[in-house]
Design a protein around this motif. Sequence first.
Motif, PDB file in Angstrom:
ATOM      1  N   ASP A   1       0.724  -1.177   0.021  1.00 53.95           N
ATOM      2  CA  ASP A   1      -0.137  -0.108   0.116  1.00 53.95           C
ATOM      3  C   ASP A   1       0.713   1.370   0.120  1.00 53.95           C
ATOM      4  O   ASP A   1       0.502   2.163  -0.633  1.00 53.95           O
ATOM      5  CB  ASP A   1      -0.920  -0.067   1.307  1.00 53.95           C
TER       6      ASP A   1
ATOM      7  N   ASP B   1       4.000   1.525  -1.212  1.00 49.74           N
ATOM      8  CA  ASP B   1       4.479   1.899  -2.590  1.00 49.74           C
ATOM      9  C   ASP B   1       3.578   2.198  -3.623  1.00 49.74           C
ATOM     10  O   ASP B   1       3.427   3.074  -4.424  1.00 49.74           O
ATOM     11  CB  ASP B   1       5.226   0.298  -2.980  1.00 49.74           C
ATOM     12  N   TYR B   2       2.344   1.630  -3.343  1.00 48.15           N
ATOM     13  CA  TYR B   2       1.257   1.841  -4.524  1.00 48.15           C
ATOM     14  C   TYR B   2       0.983   3.386  -4.482  1.00 48.15           C
ATOM     15  O   TYR B   2       0.915   4.315  -5.226  1.00 48.15           O
ATOM     16  CB  TYR B   2       0.005   1.070  -4.240  1.00 48.15           C
ATOM     17  N   ASN B   3       0.598   3.888  -3.176  1.00 51.79           N
ATOM     18  CA  ASN B   3       0.067   5.209  -2.926  1.00 51.79           C
ATOM     19  C   ASN B   3       1.151   6.232  -3.354  1.00 51.79           C
ATOM     20  O   ASN B   3       1.015   7.350  -3.826  1.00 51.79           O
ATOM     21  CB  ASN B   3      -0.396   5.513  -1.276  1.00 51.79           C
TER      22      ASN B   3
ATOM     23  N   TYR C   1       3.371   5.589  -5.690  1.00 51.95           N
ATOM     24  CA  TYR C   1       3.444   5.716  -6.975  1.00 51.95           C
ATOM     25  C   TYR C   1       2.369   6.446  -7.876  1.00 51.95           C
ATOM     26  O   TYR C   1       2.641   7.142  -8.746  1.00 51.95           O
ATOM     27  CB  TYR C   1       3.628   4.126  -7.610  1.00 51.95           C
ATOM     28  N   MET C   2       1.450   6.246  -7.383  1.00 51.46           N
ATOM     29  CA  MET C   2       0.079   6.828  -7.717  1.00 51.46           C
ATOM     30  C   MET C   2       0.062   8.386  -7.824  1.00 51.46           C
ATOM     31  O   MET C   2      -0.560   8.993  -8.737  1.00 51.46           O
ATOM     32  CB  MET C   2      -1.340   6.177  -6.971  1.00 51.46           C
TER      33      MET C   2
ATOM     34  N   THR D   1       4.331   3.428 -11.922  1.00 47.91           N
ATOM     35  CA  THR D   1       4.325   2.141 -11.441  1.00 47.91           C
ATOM     36  C   THR D   1       5.516   1.348 -11.469  1.00 47.91           C
ATOM     37  O   THR D   1       6.359   1.826 -12.319  1.00 47.91           O
ATOM     38  CB  THR D   1       3.091   1.326 -12.010  1.00 47.91           C
TER      39      THR D   1
ATOM     40  N   ILE E   1       4.448  -4.185  -9.010  1.00 42.74           N
ATOM     41  CA  ILE E   1       3.160  -3.969  -8.531  1.00 42.74           C
ATOM     42  C   ILE E   1       2.125  -3.363  -9.531  1.00 42.74           C
ATOM     43  O   ILE E   1       1.199  -2.807  -9.410  1.00 42.74           O
ATOM     44  CB  ILE E   1       3.177  -2.762  -7.384  1.00 42.74           C
TER      45      ILE E   1
ATOM     46  N   THR F   1      -1.664  -4.278  -9.794  1.00 44.36           N
ATOM     47  CA  THR F   1      -2.602  -3.497  -9.137  1.00 44.36           C
ATOM     48  C   THR F   1      -3.455  -2.699  -9.926  1.00 44.36           C
ATOM     49  O   THR F   1      -4.388  -2.298  -9.572  1.00 44.36           O
ATOM     50  CB  THR F   1      -1.920  -2.745  -8.142  1.00 44.36           C
TER      51      THR F   1
END
Length: 692
Positions: A160, A162-164, A166-167, A172, A176, A179
């Motif tokens: 989460d 890393d995702y947040n 990158y977003m 990306t 990941i 996702t």
Amino acid sequence: MSKMFKSINRAVKKLTEEAPQGNDQMIIKVKRLDSRFNRRGHQVVVDSGTVPTIEADNYDANGAYVLVHCKYFNQLGLLHRQTLDIKSLMVKKVLKEVIGDSYPGISFNTANIVLEYPLRCLWHYRDEIRFVAKEDKKSEKGRHLKLLLDFLDAEFAKLDADYNNYMEQGLTSFDIMWTLFKPGELIYTSFDGHARVFETKGYKEQSISCTIYGVIDGTYIDYNGDEFGYAQRYVLNPEFDGTRKITDLDAFPLKFHPREKEVRHDLISRGRKFESLAGIHCMDYNGPTISGAGHWGSKLFVNGRVMVDVKTHVHYHPEKVVAVSSLQGDKDKVKELTDSQNKPRYTTAGYHNGVYYEEVASQGANNVTMNVTLPTDGSGQDLKNKGKQNQKSKAVTVLTEEHLLLCSSLIYGFALNEKQWVQLFVDLLQPVRWNTVSFDQLVLPKSQKQLVKALVESHQTSTSNFDDFIAGKGKGLICCLHGSPGCGKTMTAESVAEFTKSPLYTISAGDLGADPAEMEKALSKILRLCTIWNAVLLLDEADVFLEERSLHDLGRNALVSIFLRMLEYYSGILFLTTNRVKTFDEAFQSRIHVALRYRDLDKSAREQVWRNFIEKIESSGTTTAIKEADYDFLGSVLLNGRQIKNAARTALSLADNMGEKLSLESVKSVLGIVEAFERDFKEMKKPEDIHS
């Protein structure tokens, strides 16, 4: 989105109310277990962190814990597998309602739900689960769901973060990237410069030719000649190092596209065009095509008329048929299958007297199969009951905007000039601009033009039931055009096709071959295609098939005999051109409806041909310096129609290159070269004539 969540919650409440009483006695904890090898080499399951003993495994797999998390270690003590066992019936029913069978490879409709790591499916649907839990916090179900969510939040903490991160930057990484591709997500990509959108059904990493790819299992809307339906296509994103902008991926979610609204509008418009191409259509095309299957065939550039006809392509190339699943539900599929058993099946198709007919195989008395010819509108619809059937057909085939967005960018068609089946880009297909005045520009005696026009129009519109004593014979219109080269024979057939708004299929002896068996097979296919498409067929330089039979050349005799027989049963319009009418076999005389002789152009005819080509040049926006008095000189030069066309084109190119307007002087320069070639040609041919 909130409406969807509320709908899910209502359904889940109804299901969980029926849960067994034992659920309220479950231990609301995560039971953590390890599967390890003991000293005897047996794999046993123990509480996490404990050392396996040599005693038997006493762990009860059906314990009362809501969740059971198990880690599996190999004989070297290395972790190689993890599972999450969902024990709570209420959690199972929530997952069944929220996810069901929408995630590939995992079903939440089974009694036992044991999920393998990584728990990608639960990551994708965490928000939906969280919404259900929020609506029912204080109940037993809410506490079970909170336990699951707390467990998932802990498991996905690093992901989460890393995702947040990158977003926020629109980035990306390959690790990941999965996702981004939740089932149901619309994916944007491009094939050969043409935008495409697919609906995601699944995602996995896979090695292909020693390269790792992120493979998206996508669906789109295609047409198989009978119906529109969902088809499958794999879309690939190659592995990359570090991070990358999401919009730089070969395929990425449509919602990230900077011009999402515009892309949707364009693809929905193209989808409507794709939908309208069901059936048979003559279209103009200018651009690349794909001559193989999928997007990986060889490229072929086509500039000219094409026939879009998926059903006929499937008939001749069944191995290339697109497998589609019906847009209707399973009940509709069963009903459609049942109805089709009671309906006649169409086997052949063609135009006759301006009406499209199809040969229908139906069951008659005593279950004897009979062939009945019925008038149709060209799509298998009986004209007698066309109104009722059209209503049903439209209800089945009309696509929604969601379907139109997913429509293919390619459709099968036949390139008439190249005589080859290819995949055509829908964007490049344009309606035909028929040159209906070309017949008026044809330089022929007035009586000949009137005769040809009257015969063709009569054949196209006649409703007469007159037929041969043998059904199917002599229904065609066979015209023989003979005379010197360049006098307008080929242009006559081309002009007839234009003013009747019919496709022109041109063939020569080379297209049919010299072997009788191969020739019969090829000609049969061509005649069938021309019948289906209501095309005007032109057999240019037909001497080899019309030549008189002899006792010494059995091979040629076979070709002529086959051609005679097949000509007898052809029901379309056929033009035969030849320069050697004296060598015709006598049997052809009775099969030809009209024979027109094309004489050499006289001075006035040559003037008119020059006028036609100069006017065509000027109508395209190019001004010329040709004066009215110049036509007297141009008409005096002994040229045929084809030579005049070539001279006009060459003179125009010469004038453009010199930065001048097309004038009589530039034409004279070209004519001097033409006359020199004619003189050399005749001088070189004289010794051969003397020797022969």
